[in-house]
Design an enzyme around this catalytic site. Sequence first.
Site, PDB file in Angstrom:
ATOM      1  N   HIS A 262      -5.532 -28.926  13.837  1.00 22.72           N
ATOM      2  CA  HIS A 262      -5.414 -30.105  12.965  1.00 22.72           C
ATOM      3  C   HIS A 262      -3.934 -30.321  12.651  1.00 22.72           C
ATOM      4  O   HIS A 262      -3.404 -29.831  11.663  1.00 22.72           O
ATOM      5  CB  HIS A 262      -6.212 -29.874  11.679  1.00 22.72           C
ATOM      6  CG  HIS A 262      -6.227 -31.050  10.743  1.00 22.72           C
ATOM      7  ND1 HIS A 262      -7.202 -32.027  10.781  1.00 22.72           N
ATOM      8  CD2 HIS A 262      -5.387 -31.409   9.747  1.00 22.72           C
ATOM      9  CE1 HIS A 262      -6.966 -32.921   9.845  1.00 22.72           C
ATOM     10  NE2 HIS A 262      -5.856 -32.578   9.203  1.00 22.72           N
TER      11      HIS A 262
ATOM     12  N   ASP B  22     -13.381 -24.628  16.559  1.00 24.79           N
ATOM     13  CA  ASP B  22     -12.109 -25.175  17.045  1.00 24.79           C
ATOM     14  C   ASP B  22     -12.219 -26.696  17.151  1.00 24.79           C
ATOM     15  O   ASP B  22     -12.315 -27.251  18.254  1.00 24.79           O
ATOM     16  CB  ASP B  22     -11.765 -24.545  18.394  1.00 24.79           C
ATOM     17  CG  ASP B  22     -10.377 -24.936  18.885  1.00 24.79           C
ATOM     18  OD1 ASP B  22      -9.616 -25.514  18.097  1.00 24.79           O
ATOM     19  OD2 ASP B  22     -10.062 -24.656  20.067  1.00 24.79           O
TER      20      ASP B  22
ATOM     21  N   GLU C 282      -6.333 -25.997  10.453  1.00 27.31           N
ATOM     22  CA  GLU C 282      -5.026 -26.472   9.992  1.00 27.31           C
ATOM     23  C   GLU C 282      -4.106 -25.311   9.629  1.00 27.31           C
ATOM     24  O   GLU C 282      -4.495 -24.414   8.883  1.00 27.31           O
ATOM     25  CB  GLU C 282      -5.171 -27.403   8.791  1.00 27.31           C
ATOM     26  CG  GLU C 282      -3.847 -28.033   8.378  1.00 27.31           C
ATOM     27  CD  GLU C 282      -4.003 -29.151   7.367  1.00 27.31           C
ATOM     28  OE1 GLU C 282      -3.120 -30.027   7.309  1.00 27.31           O
ATOM     29  OE2 GLU C 282      -4.998 -29.146   6.615  1.00 27.31           O
TER      30      GLU C 282
END
Length: 601
Positions: free
Chosen positions: A498, A546, A555
């Site tokens: 992310h 994932d 993230e």
Amino acid sequence: MASSSTYAEKHSETSSFLPSASKWNSELDVSLPSPYSKSYDFELLIADKTHYKRFLYISFALAFLVLTLGLVLHFLPQKNHHHRHSNNLTLAVNRALTFFDAQKSGSYPSNSPISFRGSSGLQDGNSSNIHADLVGGFYDSGNNIKFTFPTAYTITLLSWSVIEYHRKYADIGELEHIKDVIKWGSDYLLKVFVPPSEKSDSTVLYSQVGSAGNNTKNRVPNDINCWQRPEDMSYKRPVSVCNETASDLAGEIIAALSAASIVFKQDNGYSLGLVQTAEKIYEIIEKAERNRRGVTYTTIDACGGEARKFYDSSGYKDELVWGGTWLFFATGNHTYLDYATAHFAAATDNETIDDKGIFYWNNKISANAVLFTRLRFFRDVGFPYEKALGLASNMTDQLMCSYLSEKYFNTTPGGLILLRPDNGGLLQFAATASFLGKLYNDYLTLLHISGWNCSDGGFSLEMLQSFSTSQINYILGDNPRKMSYMVGFGDQYPTRVHHRSASIPWDGQYHSCAEGGRWLNSQDPNPNTISGAMVAGPDRFDDFSDERVKPWFTEPSIASNAGLVAALIAHHDPPHPSSASNTPNLGLDLMGIFEKVHFKS
């Protein structure tokens, strides 16, 4: 599309990165007595000489084959398995530091190892209500916001790791790399403080550049609802402004500038500028605190209203003690130690139940206890500090026991410690626990102490080493999923991180905010490898997804990576010892942190 393959090399060694706990005691030569007497006579009778000769021929032939095989294996190209774990950690440290290169905002360095980044945020500070130079610093995570509070924490922790283990960094060629990262952050922190002047008698602390907006569906583009590379940003980036009442923010900035000043002590001018700014902030904040005006910065809407969604500070007393402690080490001025030790117990009482025993951006109590214990162990400070330092020492011992006892903290089935099981980002807490555990282990080793007792148990150095090693191994791939949670390291790692810059092709084309959803929601792996980024990690059951749209798994952040870097360098093998030294070779600078500290005998 630019390739970052140079900085995303795969490494096959993911199953055992660090030696087992017993390896660390391999220097001890323990000889067990044989169950057989050395004077016992064995009487042998050869009944058949033909069979005996055949036995000898076969034995000689086997010995020759074994010798030949040994020579062949010796001269074949092979890896040095003895130092395999160190080679792995050398690579891991480099990767983890490279993540910070990818997070840099401002005029982007031409010599950066990251090929998919460029200059960005060159107008930061020039908003509708503010005209300041806030160019530089780091983007916090996968978004394009710059938060001062976690940036300061990041610089403090990275600086601490250098102060303790600069010899290791130098030995593996990463000392200048990490100093560059720290300076990039400390340069920015110097900008966020504006002292009172003739034009204004107010103190200014800038806490944030960029906006999350009122909600993620707001049609006005901002740093959250717009999935866009920082180089392509054209929307407004407002600045959040605080004053001297933002005690936690100020305390962390003081700590960062003070710790960084020790890192750059050989650059007298720069180091002096850092510590003088830290002292100015301290003077202003301490006065506000005496007038009972101190608050957490996120309680003030104009100061930390938006940061509250991401970094909601639960208190400020720990940051003031933290800042005072580091300012004492940077200056040797006992006034700062007086404040830190006098307020340590109150800061401890203010620690929330959920944060007990956890070192991260919101809580510095455990780390401060370790620093105080270091001071107590290696400097005879005596009265009037012994009570506070004794409390800190007991807390540190209890902390280490808590890491090893399921009475305090459980683990995932795969062995990851659950310091905050109901929160995401489990890896960031495990990384700092690993760092503190290994650091304290080194302290006790230098004191020739093999273990310690706690109120309800105890621990040996081998147990503590085993715990801290296991957490790093888990992060790097020794887990049920065989997944390295550091991008670009190992055979299997997250590929849909992310992260805006990583997920949008670096193709020389402008990509607007409107087309951002195309990249955010894509099922394809990121076109750019955000090398060294430690993602948030698995859940309490070792499960991991994932997916780019699930930031609670994928993230990364600068604060989390700072803990990873510290833990990695702490576990790296030390440089080769000097033959003249009788001190255990741990690669730790025992007295460097005390260079400015002097006590009357």
